[in-house]
Design an enzyme around this catalytic site. Structure first.
Site, short mmCIF file in Angstrom:
data_model
loop_
_atom_site.label_atom_id
_atom_site.label_comp_id
_atom_site.label_asym_id
_atom_site.label_seq_id
_atom_site.Cartn_x
_atom_site.Cartn_y
_atom_site.Cartn_z
N SER A 89 0.76 -1.20 -0.03
CA SER A 89 -0.01 -0.01 -0.05
C SER A 89 0.84 1.04 0.12
O SER A 89 0.39 2.23 -0.08
CB SER A 89 -0.92 -0.08 1.23
OG SER A 89 -0.26 0.10 2.36
N LYS A 90 2.09 1.18 0.17
CA LYS A 90 3.05 2.28 0.11
C LYS A 90 3.02 3.08 -1.33
O LYS A 90 2.57 2.57 -2.16
CB LYS A 90 4.33 2.07 0.58
CG LYS A 90 4.49 1.61 2.05
CD LYS A 90 4.11 2.62 3.01
CE LYS A 90 4.62 2.16 4.22
NZ LYS A 90 3.35 1.52 4.96
N PRO A 91 3.54 4.41 -1.44
CA PRO A 91 3.51 5.01 -2.62
C PRO A 91 4.13 4.05 -3.72
O PRO A 91 3.83 4.02 -4.99
CB PRO A 91 4.40 6.30 -2.53
CG PRO A 91 4.09 6.58 -0.86
CD PRO A 91 3.95 5.18 -0.16
#
Length: 365
Positions: free
Chosen positions: A185-187
């Protein structure tokens, strides 16, 4: 109406051919541990961040642990950090037997307040570990100036800020060691766990490379105690497929975040960006009154929300021995009662965003 909080499926469909090709290349050569994609990714990421060295590791938590170990942090030491973060930040300090020394946050950025750091420094202080929360970098010029005065290294916990800029420099290139996470879910996310450490220091880079493979400098020769902290080749392959489009996704995150702020500024407290800073909005986080009631209404309206983070670290049972109860860090405690994150990803279109905004306004009415 049902809106995804993060839409990884849309990203995959956009990049499917490249991701599939990269994964199948690994399946064909079969080098699943420390395969060629790991070194290729390290070169690409170091160039992107603007540092000499990138060390790919198992996850963002391991990145923090390896950074602390490379700096020689051990039992009895103190490391200054923020209480308003995911537990991994304080957890890795404690895991080494050191003590996390919490310092309250700046109410505008939610990041470590530089004005409070110096008072927390003691003869046992060995490092400062700010977090670049929600996608905006901490105030590293101010933090680094204090660190230099006391000859302390600085570790950036940039798990949420990869791709963000601070006065012309990128997250990861702002301190002694920068750490990040590639949690899905991180950039910039992979399809499992992954992370990286960044540095311009040759000796620290060598130490971190050895620590991630059980302290090994050559096969079956272990000068130091390390751990199994390697980045999987398959995860490196996924990241390599995603990296070419990452700058465009960062730009989309900035655009979507700015639009959210414009549409919500009259009904909620929206993110505040410091001069010379950008945010990659790993979370788009607002502050509202009656947060839990608002979140419940939004859920009924089909809009998912999340709270990052409801309980500051000093109030977690795991850190009860520090003896810091309610009132110890009032800014962090107040934020924990009011923050709420809204759906955010680079494929969030305007009609969907408008629907989120309409629901927020209805819930706050």
């Amino acid at each position: 109406m049902s809106i995804p909080f993060i839409d990884l499926k849309a990203q995959y469909q956009h990049l499917k051919a490249d991701i599939d090709a990269r994964i199948h290349a690994v399946l064909d050569h079969g080098q699943y541990i420390m395969g060629p994609e790991v070194a290729e990714l390290e070169r690409e990421l170091a160039a992107y961040v603007g540092v000499k060295h990138c060390v790919g590791v198992a996850d963002g938590t391991t990145a923090l642990l390896i950074a602390l170990m490379a700096l020689g942090i051990q039992a009895g030491d103190e490391v200054i950090t923020t209480p308003f973060t995911f537990i991994a930040t304080g957890e890795m300090i404690a895991l080494l037997g050191a003590t996390p020394v919490f310092v309250d946050i700046d109410p505008d950025s939610y990041n470590l307040d530089p004005a409070r750091i110096e008072a927390a420094i003691t003869p046992k202080t060995r490092a400062i570990m700010p977090v670049s929360l929600y996608g905006q970098c901490a105030d590293f010029d101010a933090i680094n100036a204090i660190a230099a005065k006391y000859h302390l290294p600085v570790i950036e916990d940039g798990a949420q800020s990869f791709g963000a800029r601070y006065k012309g420099r990128k997250s990861g290139a702002l301190s002694t060691i920068g750490c990040t996470s590639f949690f899905p879910s991180k950039p910039l996310g992979c399809y499992g766990d992954g992370g990286a450490c960044f540095t311009d220091d040759d000796a620290l880079a060598k130490a971190m490379r050895e620590i991630r493979v059980h302290g090994q400098d050559r096969r079956y020769h272990h000068p130091v105690i390390g751990l199994n902290g390697r980045l999987d080749t398959l995860q490196a392959a996924v990241l390599l497929a995603k990296l070419p489009s990452f700058p465009a996704e960062v730009a989309a995150r900035e655009r979507i975040g700015a639009r959210y702020s414009e549409l919500l500024k009259d009904v909620a407290r929206v993110p505040r960006l410091a001069d010379g800073c950008s945010s990659v909005h790993a979370q788009y986080t607002i502050e509202v009154d009656r947060r839990d009631a608002v979140a419940a209404t939004l859920k009924e309206l089909g809009v998912p929300t999340a709270v990052h983070y409801p309980i500051p670290l000093h109030l977690q049972p795991a850190f009860a021995a520090l003896g810091q109860g309610v009132g110890s860090f009032p800014v962090a405690e107040a934020a924990g009662q009011r923050v709420m994150s809204l759906p955010m990803h680079p494929f969030l279109d305007e009609p969907t965003q408008d629907a989120v905004v309409a629901a927020v306004k209805k819930a706050l009415a």
